[in-house]
Design a protein around this motif. Structure first.
Motif, PDB file in Angstrom:
ATOM      1  N   ASP A   1       3.928  -8.975  -1.850  1.00  0.00           N
ATOM      2  CA  ASP A   1       5.119  -8.968  -2.684  1.00  0.00           C
ATOM      3  C   ASP A   1       6.345  -9.219  -1.804  1.00  0.00           C
TER       4      ASP A   1
ATOM      5  N   LEU B   1       9.402  -8.814  -2.241  1.00  0.00           N
ATOM      6  CA  LEU B   1      10.378  -7.721  -2.283  1.00  0.00           C
ATOM      7  C   LEU B   1       9.958  -6.611  -1.313  1.00  0.00           C
TER       8      LEU B   1
ATOM      9  N   SER C   1       4.597   0.564  -4.724  1.00  0.00           N
ATOM     10  CA  SER C   1       5.096  -0.247  -5.839  1.00  0.00           C
ATOM     11  C   SER C   1       3.979  -0.427  -6.865  1.00  0.00           C
TER      12      SER C   1
ATOM     13  N   ALA D   1      12.012  -5.707   2.011  1.00  0.00           N
ATOM     14  CA  ALA D   1      12.576  -4.367   2.197  1.00  0.00           C
ATOM     15  C   ALA D   1      12.017  -3.719   3.463  1.00  0.00           C
TER      16      ALA D   1
END
Lengths: 874, 120
Positions: A836, A838, A506, A842
């Motif tokens: 993070d 996210l 990311s 995930a």
């Protein structure tokens, strides 16, 4: 009587002979005995006795040899037994060896880098007492001192026994295939003495050779000596022509000396050096601490020297400090973080692989309960069984370790090949004795431990009652706990690896979204070194470049070309300070630091740097008699004229009252370019017309209609036609320049991606294996329950229940650990400071899904089976 | 025991050589080997049971001979007997040992100790 005598004789023979041939020996004795009586019987007895005495020593010697060869040592015997046992289960053994190999391979590769960077001493004498020195001031973290400053440091220091300055340089050397551009280094006379490495042949420069009028001398690298002088020891005193000037060879450095990385020659940095460059700086400064001195003393002394220099020249040295930093730290900066991270990830992968090995061994050991039970019933002690199981672990570790080291070396070599620039010669990534020993000991130790886990699990159980039960007994509670811990641990580790890779990906995606401010695609860049005669005359040089440019522009497929003093990324940028008219003069030492470049008309088009206001350069800008002009970047315009138009405003180099430089009128504003890469903030920048500031260095940039590689030969040909002795070098596509500048993040991201897939696979295989195995063991139970009318759902739930707790606790543990680890590793990523959510979410969800699938597949198999068949299953 | 004296002075390897030689014609049991050796060494009964069977044991172990599954007709067979036969490795061993004996014999003849061409 004879019977007794014969049997007594037989007792003398080795047991093996007696066992195999005892009856036959007795039979033959009796055959001889037949029909003999009286005194002849005594002769027979004597003969038989002599025969025995003669035969027996040889027989014992043979037995002894045989036993030593066959089972010379109990450990060898255990290994032999274990090897036979492993060969009976080739698939399972292969899987274990493969897991070991993957784990060991990663750790081998990673530790070769880790060892090379952090443990192996750098190949410089007493490297811990070497320091780099540089200037710092508010606004810029590191600057080269001027030659005059360097000389002042050298004259005033007592903390250092010697100081040396050096700067990179290149020179044109006549080569077998035409002139060649070779990288080298300009050094003050103390350079080799400070580093503690002397030439193997001849001598380094002496103090006298630093003087401007001294004869030109040069020290060759071992490689250059081999290539140009065929390793001729009589090279000393001969001359080598560099940039059209004859240099006398005074020395040859030893093979392997590679500092600064890539330098092929070292020539004296003359006192006039500073005057000849636009920046007036020496490059870098190295120092060796004097005996009894320390870094702290040196820093204190340099603070004092900085004060003295400030007092002597308050404007030039305002707020200028001298930083002293250990040389090794400086060299290895940029390597330590990545190699440590790499080793951490590989160690985690190794743990994952070990988890799988333990799973597989556990599964096998349960299936092999029957074998163990039988063997212990047949008299094998617990210790014997334990020894054999450990021996199996050791054999698997040896095989897996050997394969893994091979994989690791292969991986290391592939990685080194993938680097766009070879690692510097002072970093050695070979796997030497100590590292190899550590890998071997570590692998064997792991083999013992991993072999012990299932061995203890097996032996803890009461073996004998299991004799009839076969191998499908339900798992014991302690075995179940062990498996749960293994699953939880694997899930946790896999999650950390996954989060690491996710964070890197990311951050890479975000980094790639940052605009560089120019378009590198389809652009070629090259540098041209003109022969000595043509270089001296700036106007002639300009005409020559113009002719080259006109011809290049006429080439089919070329849409634009221009010279620029520095490429948009990569390499050094000329930093300077400017004064903007009608602004408050900045505090001395607080002048803004800006990047200044010189560019030809058309450069902005070649690089597709957008023109935001005003105009770009024209061919007449910078011509004699024309008023000086300048183009500023967007950040510069916003900083100084946030509300009005910058066009028509004036700036100049130096401080407010400095009259050495003329005013320049701003005629245009262009978009920002990130000279130091995407990860760094935009710098203030200005561009001058090339003719106005004829720089000492220039890059040729060419925009093509596509496929820039096809133009390489034509570009060389054009330069050859215009100036037969000019050398084209550094001919690369702009994309390659970009990659060479920023390869680290690209390569690290790819490596992490590979490892995350590997980690995920290992974790999935581990979970799948354990669940499939425990479900298979409950096959019969499920069959019974189904036959008694249990719902399929309840069976599935029951199969999953054993996995839920370890998977969930593994995920929670992994998340907690990642929360701590990510901030520690934030320097490896772009714009990452904490975990993070996210990425974490995930990763956790995908691992949970994988665990779910790995549970569901084997459980479904149990459900699909015919209940009756399940009942019979045994 | 008559005729055993000459046996004592034989080099130790020769027991295995004589046994291999005896087995070269086909499988034999222990007594058969002893008798064959006695015949080929001029009627003496040189091989004692201990020498015979420890040597057989060694030869079996080193793969120069093996136990033979071929047995004589049932009426001529004694089920307690074990039959041995030579392996191809054993045959190679005889050949190489014979070659060195031949060389030795050549040296003896060259010194005129033994008339050339004379058999035993």
């Amino acid at each position: 009587m004879s019977e007794l005598f014969f049997r007594a004789l037989l007792r003398i023979y080795p047991a093996a002979v007696r066992r195999h041939h005892g009856e036959e020996i007795l039979g033959l004795m009796w055959a001889r005995r037949r029909g003999i009586r009286g005194s002849r019987l005594a002769v027979l007895w004597l003969w038989l006795l002599l025969d025995t005495v003669r035969a027996v020593p040889l027989a014992y010697a043979h037995e002894w040899r045989r036993r030593r060869a066959a089972r010379g040592h109990p450990a060898v015997d255990d290994l032999r037994q274990a090897w036979r046992s492993l060969r009976r289960r080739p698939a399972g053994s292969f899987a274990i060896v493969l897991c070991f190999a993957l784990g060991v391979g990663g750790v081998t590769a990673a530790s070769s880098f880790f060892y090379g960077v952090l443990i192996r001493p750098l190949p410089f004498h007493d490297v811990d007492r070497l320091a780099v020195l540089y200037n710092t001031a508010p606004g810029f973290t590191r600057a080269s001192p001027s030659y005059a400053d360097f000389v002042a440091w050298r004259e005033q220091t007592h903390a250092f026994s010697a100081l040396a300055a050096y700067g990179s340089t290149t020179a044109t050397l006549p080569g077998p295939e035409g002139p060649e551009r070779v990288d080298g280094c300009a050094v003050t006379y103390d350079f080799f003495r400070v580093l503690g490495t002397q030439p193997v042949l001849g001598r380094g420069p002496n103090a006298h050779e630093d003087n401007p009028g001294a004869p030109a001398t040069v020290v060759l690298s071992h490689a250059l000596w081999q290539a140009r002088f065929a390793s001729d020891p009589a090279v000393l005193g001969r001359t080598i022509v560099m940039d059209g000037e004859a240099y006398t060879v005074t020395g040859v450095m030893p093979a392997g000396f590679d500092y600064p990385a890539g330098a092929r020659f070292w020539r004296p940095m003359r006192r006039g050096y500073a005057a000849g460059t636009s920046s007036g700086q020496v490059g870098s400064v190295l120092g060796r601490l004097a005996p009894g001195s320390s870094f702290d003393l040196a820093r204190a002394e340099m603070r004092t020297i900085a004060r003295v220099l400030q007092k002597a020249d308050p404007r030039g040295h305002a707020q200028r400090e001298i930083a002293v930093r250990p040389f090794a730290d400086d060299l290895l900066w940029g390597w330590k973080g990545p190699v440590s991270g790499f080793l951490l990830v590989c160690s985690l992968i190794f743990l994952l692989a070990l988890g799988n090995v333990a799973h597989l061994l556990l599964a096998q050991s349960t299936i092999r309960n029957r074998e163990m039970v039988l063997r212990s019933a047949l008299g094998a002690g617990r210790q014997n069984l334990l020894r054999q199981l450990v021996a199996e672990g050791v054999i698997l570790a040896i095989l897996g370790g050997a394969l893994g080291v091979g994989l690791g070396v292969l991986g290391r070599n592939l990685y080194l090949l993938a680097l766009p620039v070879p690692p510097p010669g002072y970093l050695d990534f070979t796997i030497g004795g100590p590292l190899m020993a550590a890998i071997v000991v570590g692998t064997l130790g792991t083999g013992v431990v991993v072999g012990l886990v299932p061995a203890l699990d097996t032996l803890r159980q009461n073996l004998l009652p299991n004799l009839g039960a076969g191998h499908l007994q339900p798992p014991g509670s302690r075995g179940r706990l062990l498996r749960s811990v293994l699953i939880g641990g694997q899930i946790g580790i896999a999650l950390i690896v996954l989060i690491g890779a996710g964070t890197a990906l990311s951050s890479a995606v975000r980094l790639n979204r940052v605009s560089l401010g120019f378009d590198p695609s389809d652009v070629l860049t090259m540098r041209i070194a003109l022969p000595a005669g043509e270089r001296e005359n700036p106007e002639g040089q300009r005409l020559l470049f113009d002719r080259i440019q006109n011809r290049v522009a006429a080439l089919p497929g070329v849409t634009g070309s221009a010279l620029v003093s520095n490429l948009p990324v990569g390499g050094m940028a000329a930093g300077t300070s400017v004064y903007v008219e009608h602004t408050e003069p900045p505090q001395p030492g607080h002048e803004p630091w800006i990047i200044s470049k010189a560019a030809q008309p058309g450069y902005f088009g070649v690089m597709r740097i957008p023109l935001l206001a005003g105009r770009a350069f024209t061919t007449t800008d910078g011509a004699p008699g024309e008023p000086p002009v300048v183009v500023v970047n967007e950040s510069f315009a916003r900083r100084y004229w946030p509300d009005g138009s910058p066009l028509g405003k004036r700036i100049k180099y130096g401080a407010a009252g400095d009259t050495r430089w003329p005013w320049m009128e701003v005629v245009g504003v262009v978009g920002d370019v990130r000279h130091f890469g995407r990860a760094r903030p935009v710098e203030l920048g200005i561009y001058e017309p090339f003719r106005q500031e004829p720089y000492w260095r220039e890059f040729f940039t060419v925009r093509t209609g596509g496929n820039p590689g096809s133009l390489v030969d034509e570009l060389r040909a054009v330069v050859r036609q215009v100036s037969p002795n000019a050398v084209v070098y550094d001919l690369r596509s702009m994309s390659a320049v970009l990659y060479e500048d920023q390869w680290q993040s690209v390569v690290y991201t790819r490596i992490l991606a590979v490892f995350s897939v590997l980690g995920l696979t290992l974790a999935a295989v581990g979970v799948f294996g354990v669940v499939a195995f425990s479900t298979a063991r409950r096959f019969r139970e499920f069959g019974v329950r189904l036959a008694l009318g249990a719902q399929q759902g309840s069976i599935l739930a029951s199969a999953g229940r054993g996995v839920t707790i370890p998977v969930v606790s593994g995920i929670v543990g992994g998340l907690l650990l990642a929360t701590v680890l990510v901030p520690l590793a934030s320097s490896l990523f772009y714009d990452v400071h904490r975990l993070d959510p996210l990425v974490a979410g995930a990763s956790a969800v995908s691992l949970a899904l994988i665990a779910l699938v790995a549970t569901w597949l084997p459980a479904r198999r149990a459900l699909k089976a015919d209940p009756l068949q399940a009942l019979r299953a045994e | 025991m008559p005729g055993h004296g000459s046996g004592d002075s034989r080099p130790p390897t020769s027991a295995s050589f004589l046994i291999l030689l005896a087995l070269a014609d086909g499988p034999l049991h222990g007594l058969g080997i002893a008798e064959d050796v006695a015949r080929s060494t001029g009627g003496s009964l040189g091989l004692g049971p201990g020498t015979l069977y420890t040597t057989l044991h060694r030869l079996l172990d080193t793969g120069l001979i093996e136990e033979s599954p071929d047995r004589p007709e049932p009426d001529a067979d004694d089920p307690r007997r074990r039959y041995y036969r030579i392996t191809s490795r054993g045959r190679r061993r005889i050949a190489s040992e014979a070659a060195s004996l031949d060389a030795l014999l050549g040296a003896v003849r060259a010194k005129g100790i033994l008339p050339s061409g004379s058999g035993s």
